[in-house]
Motif scaffolding. Structure first.
Motif, PDB file in Angstrom:
ATOM      1  N   LEU A 323       1.651  -1.241   0.163  1.00 38.26           N
ATOM      2  CA  LEU A 323       0.072   0.196  -0.413  1.00 38.26           C
ATOM      3  C   LEU A 323       0.533   1.313   0.368  1.00 38.26           C
ATOM      4  CD1 LEU A 323      -3.147  -1.410   2.227  1.00 38.26           C
ATOM      5  CD2 LEU A 323      -2.986  -0.703   0.114  1.00 38.26           C
ATOM      6  N   ILE A 324       2.073   1.077   1.006  1.00 40.02           N
ATOM      7  CA  ILE A 324       3.085   2.552   0.744  1.00 40.02           C
ATOM      8  C   ILE A 324       3.673   2.644  -0.417  1.00 40.02           C
ATOM      9  CG2 ILE A 324       5.146   3.223   1.678  1.00 40.02           C
ATOM     10  CD1 ILE A 324       4.139   2.003   4.054  1.00 40.02           C
ATOM     11  N   LEU A 325       3.853   1.715  -1.618  1.00 36.45           N
ATOM     12  CA  LEU A 325       4.453   1.076  -2.905  1.00 36.45           C
ATOM     13  C   LEU A 325       3.747   2.192  -3.516  1.00 36.45           C
ATOM     14  CD1 LEU A 325       6.533   0.850  -4.589  1.00 36.45           C
ATOM     15  CD2 LEU A 325       5.927  -1.059  -4.901  1.00 36.45           C
ATOM     16  N   LEU A 326       1.772   1.524  -3.553  1.00 39.65           N
ATOM     17  CA  LEU A 326       0.843   2.058  -4.484  1.00 39.65           C
ATOM     18  C   LEU A 326       0.986   3.692  -3.928  1.00 39.65           C
ATOM     19  CD1 LEU A 326      -0.894   1.657  -6.316  1.00 39.65           C
ATOM     20  CD2 LEU A 326      -2.785   0.952  -4.238  1.00 39.65           C
ATOM     21  N   VAL A 332      -4.507   8.740  -2.791  1.00 42.92           N
ATOM     22  CA  VAL A 332      -5.053   8.641  -2.202  1.00 42.92           C
ATOM     23  C   VAL A 332      -6.503   7.540  -2.297  1.00 42.92           C
ATOM     24  CG1 VAL A 332      -5.953  10.173  -0.475  1.00 42.92           C
ATOM     25  CG2 VAL A 332      -6.064   8.024   0.775  1.00 42.92           C
ATOM     26  N   LEU A 333      -7.253   8.328  -3.334  1.00 41.28           N
ATOM     27  CA  LEU A 333      -9.214   8.068  -3.210  1.00 41.28           C
ATOM     28  C   LEU A 333      -8.612   6.951  -4.545  1.00 41.28           C
ATOM     29  CD1 LEU A 333     -11.850   8.504  -1.958  1.00 41.28           C
ATOM     30  CD2 LEU A 333     -11.821  10.465  -3.392  1.00 41.28           C
ATOM     31  N   PRO A 334      -8.463   7.132  -5.479  1.00 42.88           N
ATOM     32  CA  PRO A 334      -7.862   6.365  -6.864  1.00 42.88           C
ATOM     33  C   PRO A 334      -7.422   4.746  -6.122  1.00 42.88           C
ATOM     34  CG  PRO A 334      -7.027   8.658  -7.589  1.00 42.88           C
ATOM     35  CD  PRO A 334      -7.047   9.007  -5.801  1.00 42.88           C
ATOM     36  N   ALA A 335      -5.993   4.967  -4.814  1.00 38.68           N
ATOM     37  CA  ALA A 335      -5.829   3.420  -4.873  1.00 38.68           C
ATOM     38  C   ALA A 335      -6.490   3.354  -4.153  1.00 38.68           C
ATOM     39  CB  ALA A 335      -4.815   3.985  -4.073  1.00 38.68           C
ATOM     40  N   LEU A 336      -7.859   3.982  -3.483  1.00 35.82           N
ATOM     41  CA  LEU A 336      -8.039   3.184  -2.417  1.00 35.82           C
ATOM     42  C   LEU A 336      -9.719   2.548  -3.134  1.00 35.82           C
ATOM     43  CD1 LEU A 336      -9.328   2.877   0.262  1.00 35.82           C
ATOM     44  CD2 LEU A 336     -10.887   4.899   0.336  1.00 35.82           C
ATOM     45  N   VAL A 337     -10.161   3.279  -4.450  1.00 32.43           N
ATOM     46  CA  VAL A 337     -11.486   2.357  -5.118  1.00 32.43           C
ATOM     47  C   VAL A 337     -10.755   1.562  -5.942  1.00 32.43           C
ATOM     48  CG1 VAL A 337     -12.787   4.718  -4.882  1.00 32.43           C
ATOM     49  CG2 VAL A 337     -11.386   4.239  -6.566  1.00 32.43           C
ATOM     50  N   ILE A 338      -9.328   1.765  -6.088  1.00 35.12           N
ATOM     51  CA  ILE A 338      -9.425   0.422  -6.650  1.00 35.12           C
ATOM     52  C   ILE A 338      -8.854  -0.748  -6.459  1.00 35.12           C
ATOM     53  CG2 ILE A 338      -6.985  -0.526  -7.965  1.00 35.12           C
ATOM     54  CD1 ILE A 338      -6.973   2.257  -9.655  1.00 35.12           C
ATOM     55  N   GLY A 340      -9.617  -1.828  -2.776  1.00 43.21           N
ATOM     56  CA  GLY A 340     -10.080  -1.692  -1.624  1.00 43.21           C
ATOM     57  C   GLY A 340     -10.805  -2.936  -1.961  1.00 43.21           C
ATOM     58  N   PRO A 341     -11.424  -2.764  -3.066  1.00 44.80           N
ATOM     59  CA  PRO A 341     -12.380  -4.214  -3.784  1.00 44.80           C
ATOM     60  C   PRO A 341     -11.596  -5.540  -3.359  1.00 44.80           C
ATOM     61  CG  PRO A 341     -12.915  -2.391  -4.580  1.00 44.80           C
ATOM     62  CD  PRO A 341     -11.817  -2.084  -3.939  1.00 44.80           C
ATOM     63  N   VAL A 342     -10.117  -5.286  -3.440  1.00 43.15           N
ATOM     64  CA  VAL A 342      -9.400  -6.777  -3.520  1.00 43.15           C
ATOM     65  C   VAL A 342      -9.413  -7.282  -2.592  1.00 43.15           C
ATOM     66  CG1 VAL A 342      -8.123  -7.928  -4.854  1.00 43.15           C
ATOM     67  CG2 VAL A 342      -8.983  -6.070  -6.463  1.00 43.15           C
ATOM     68  N   LEU A 343      -8.704  -6.450  -1.606  1.00 41.72           N
ATOM     69  CA  LEU A 343      -7.519  -6.738  -0.953  1.00 41.72           C
ATOM     70  C   LEU A 343      -8.731  -6.842   0.774  1.00 41.72           C
ATOM     71  CD1 LEU A 343      -4.792  -3.986  -0.708  1.00 41.72           C
ATOM     72  CD2 LEU A 343      -4.539  -6.323  -1.313  1.00 41.72           C
ATOM     73  N   HIS A 344      -9.821  -5.491   0.531  1.00 40.60           N
ATOM     74  CA  HIS A 344     -10.640  -6.024   1.745  1.00 40.60           C
ATOM     75  C   HIS A 344     -11.040  -7.385   2.026  1.00 40.60           C
ATOM     76  CE1 HIS A 344     -12.706  -4.943   4.687  1.00 40.60           C
ATOM     77  NE2 HIS A 344     -13.646  -5.552   4.616  1.00 40.60           N
ATOM     78  N   PRO A 345     -11.903  -7.949   1.233  1.00 37.83           N
ATOM     79  CA  PRO A 345     -12.303  -9.625   1.575  1.00 37.83           C
ATOM     80  C   PRO A 345     -11.474 -10.123   0.904  1.00 37.83           C
ATOM     81  CG  PRO A 345     -12.799  -8.696  -0.591  1.00 37.83           C
ATOM     82  CD  PRO A 345     -12.149  -8.229  -0.407  1.00 37.83           C
ATOM     83  N   THR A 346     -10.556  -9.971   0.558  1.00 33.44           N
ATOM     84  CA  THR A 346      -9.249 -10.662   0.773  1.00 33.44           C
ATOM     85  C   THR A 346      -8.466 -11.039   2.049  1.00 33.44           C
ATOM     86  OG1 THR A 346      -8.368 -10.846  -1.642  1.00 33.44           O
ATOM     87  CG2 THR A 346      -6.294 -11.493   0.229  1.00 33.44           C
ATOM     88  N   MET A 347      -8.422 -10.199   2.490  1.00 34.70           N
ATOM     89  CA  MET A 347      -7.906  -9.986   3.704  1.00 34.70           C
ATOM     90  C   MET A 347      -8.620 -10.531   4.881  1.00 34.70           C
ATOM     91  SD  MET A 347      -4.782  -9.293   2.983  1.00 34.70           S
ATOM     92  CE  MET A 347      -3.847  -9.011   5.269  1.00 34.70           C
ATOM     93  N   VAL A 348      -9.911  -9.866   5.313  1.00 35.45           N
ATOM     94  CA  VAL A 348     -11.164 -11.119   5.767  1.00 35.45           C
ATOM     95  C   VAL A 348     -11.313 -12.134   5.190  1.00 35.45           C
ATOM     96  CG1 VAL A 348     -13.744 -10.408   6.365  1.00 35.45           C
ATOM     97  CG2 VAL A 348     -12.345  -8.347   6.313  1.00 35.45           C
ATOM     98  N   GLY A 349     -10.920 -12.665   4.541  1.00 35.13           N
ATOM     99  CA  GLY A 349     -11.203 -14.260   4.035  1.00 35.13           C
ATOM    100  C   GLY A 349     -10.043 -14.579   5.012  1.00 35.13           C
ATOM    101  N   MET A 359      -8.852   0.191   8.475  1.00 30.54           N
ATOM    102  CA  MET A 359      -8.545   1.368   9.701  1.00 30.54           C
ATOM    103  C   MET A 359      -7.052   1.109   8.829  1.00 30.54           C
ATOM    104  SD  MET A 359      -9.367   4.187  10.290  1.00 30.54           S
ATOM    105  CE  MET A 359     -10.505   3.614  10.967  1.00 30.54           C
ATOM    106  N   ILE A 360      -6.108   0.421   8.708  1.00 30.62           N
ATOM    107  CA  ILE A 360      -4.953  -0.352   8.286  1.00 30.62           C
ATOM    108  C   ILE A 360      -4.574   0.322   6.789  1.00 30.62           C
ATOM    109  CG2 ILE A 360      -3.616  -1.603   7.411  1.00 30.62           C
ATOM    110  CD1 ILE A 360      -3.956  -3.331  10.004  1.00 30.62           C
ATOM    111  N   MET A 361      -6.264   0.096   5.894  1.00 36.60           N
ATOM    112  CA  MET A 361      -5.945   0.304   4.476  1.00 36.60           C
ATOM    113  C   MET A 361      -6.067   1.771   4.400  1.00 36.60           C
ATOM    114  SD  MET A 361      -8.209  -0.750   1.542  1.00 36.60           S
ATOM    115  CE  MET A 361      -7.445  -2.342   1.326  1.00 36.60           C
ATOM    116  N   ILE A 362      -6.720   2.834   4.702  1.00 33.78           N
ATOM    117  CA  ILE A 362      -7.002   3.943   5.332  1.00 33.78           C
ATOM    118  C   ILE A 362      -5.725   4.982   5.622  1.00 33.78           C
ATOM    119  CG2 ILE A 362      -8.636   6.094   5.815  1.00 33.78           C
ATOM    120  CD1 ILE A 362     -10.746   4.042   6.371  1.00 33.78           C
TER     121      ILE A 362
END
Length: 425
Positions: A323-326, A332-338, A340-349, A359-362
């Motif tokens: 995320l720091i590299l990205l 921040v906003l374009p990176a989040l919307v790109i 977020g939908p991939v990493l959030h369900p991945t890490m929750v899983g 909060m880590i991502m934000i």
């Protein structure tokens, strides 16, 4: 996945806006799944992405932040903070950080904080002998606090995109990380003030300190209106944001008497422009999110991350590094919307708490405001200070290190995010 990837890279390299990149890549992915019949889903998803009622809060938050700058609230907050800590060595540097904490509860936008605070404090710091690059660096880095301490436009966007986490929990979860970030930067500021023998002000007489507090009190009430109403359940997020905008209008016109109709018009125009960007990004991200969910990309990402290590500590640190590299490449906003939908369900899983990872991502992506070559707050502060961008980058390294330490603590200690929201349930 190949269609979507090719479309994403092609449109991105052509220099199209990020929102269009998201729409075209999502549409290409939809075509790969079901041919032309699936393309109608693109329009449906774009509409659903901007239809939630809570999104009305975004233009209200933006409008409130724009009014703050026009209504003279920034100057009064600075005067109040000077009365509190003006006697300390390097006081203007410390005030820059503490004012950002107060301002974070008013605006929730990093660049807005940089402009509002920087236009006043950077010239004042230069006049007192601080170097232009240091003045710009402390202003830019402290502005990162803005989107972390609620209210936060980024948090509203995140909750709307993911849908399985509430904005209220995100607001509550951002309080301790935001304050920790402020304290870490304040520590750096104090050390540098002593090392470089920065100037200090004379102690403010008690009567003047009380007067400064009373003058700033109407501004200090704004975050109470927003946060207090939301967290107590008295108002919804949308109602609180609308009331804050109306309240700011009233005190700007009738109490401080610095608002004029041309200034209000300027605030409205800027609100419409920024809101349009945010909503277009959200519409595009919904298309890509739908494709990611249907294509199994999240499962593949989870397999890849779990293949790196079985340790959750290694997994989360690897994601933080990504995320720091990205953030060095995207705002921040374009990176989040790109991602977020991939990493959030991945890490929750993989077993991570949804709120903790959110909060880590934000927080981590928000650091993109101070990481070159994008670094929007660094660029903005450098222009205000009239100093080269490269010099500001070097001067920002100590503050960036402090921010990075907080991110690592946040990643390794879930309670830093989860404790305050737990009190609300």
């Amino acid at each position: 996945m190949i269609y979507a990837s090719v479309a994403f890279l092609t449109v991105l390299l052509l220099g199209a806006p990020v929102a269009l990149v998201l729409v075209y890549s999502g549409a290409a992915g939809a075509y790969s799944l079901g041919g032309f019949d699936y393309l109608i889903i693109v329009a449906e998803k774009m509409f659903s992405g901007v239809s939630p009622f809570v999104l009305i809060a975004i233009p209200y938050f933006i409008f409130t932040s724009e009014l703050m700058g026009h209504a003279g609230l920034t100057e009064r907050l600075i005067t109040f903070n000077n009365a509190l800590i003006g006697r300390m060595r390097g006081s203007l540097s410390h005030i820059n950080i503490t004012v950002s904490v107060f301002f974070a509860g008013l605006t929730g936008a990093a660049v807005t904080d940089t402009v509002s605070i920087g236009k006043i404090l950077i010239p004042a710091m230069k006049k007192e002998g601080y170097s232009p690059e240091y003045s710009a660096a402390v202003t830019a880095c402290s502005s990162v606090i803005g989107p972390i301490i609620p209210p936060s436009i980024i948090m509203v966007v995140y909750a709307t995109i993911l849908r399985d986490i509430s904005v209220i929990d995100l607001f509550a979860g951002g309080i301790i990380p935001g304050l920790a970030m402020a304290l870490s930067m304040l520590g750096v500021s104090i050390v540098l003030a002593i090392k470089n023998n920065f100037p200090k002000h004379e102690a403010t007489p008690f009567r003047m300190a009380v007067l400064a507090f009373l003058q700033s009190l109407p501004a200090l009430i704004v975050p109470v209106i927003i946060l207090g109403g939301i967290l107590s359940g008295v108002t919804t997020i949308t109602e609180a944001s609308a009331f804050a905008a109306v309240y700011t209008l009233l005190i700007g016109f009738f109490l401080y008497r610095q608002l004029t109709w041309p200034k209000v018009w300027d605030a409205m125009v800027k609100t419409i422009r920024f809101s349009g960007i945010v909503f277009f990004l959200m519409a595009g991200s919904t298309v890509l999110s739908w494709f990611v969910a249907r294509s199994g990309v999240a499962r593949e990402a989870a397999d890849f991350i779990s293949g790196v290590s079985d340790s959750q500590t290694i997994q989360i640190l690897a994601v933080v590094a990504f995320l720091i590299l990205l953030g060095t490449l995207m705002d921040v906003l374009p990176a989040l919307v790109i991602v977020g939908p991939v990493l959030h369900p991945t890490m929750v899983g993989l077993g991570f708490d949804p709120l903790h990872f959110a909060m880590i991502m934000i927080v981590t992506l928000n650091v993109s405001n101070v990481t070159p070559p994008v670094g929007m707050t660094l660029m903005t502060a450098a222009k205000i200070a009239e100093v080269s961008y490269e010099k500001v980058i070097v001067a920002a390294i100590p503050f960036f290190s402090a921010i990075l330490a907080v991110i690592l603590l946040l990643a390794l200690w879930p309670g830093m995010t989860l404790w305050v929201p737990s009190l609300l349930h």
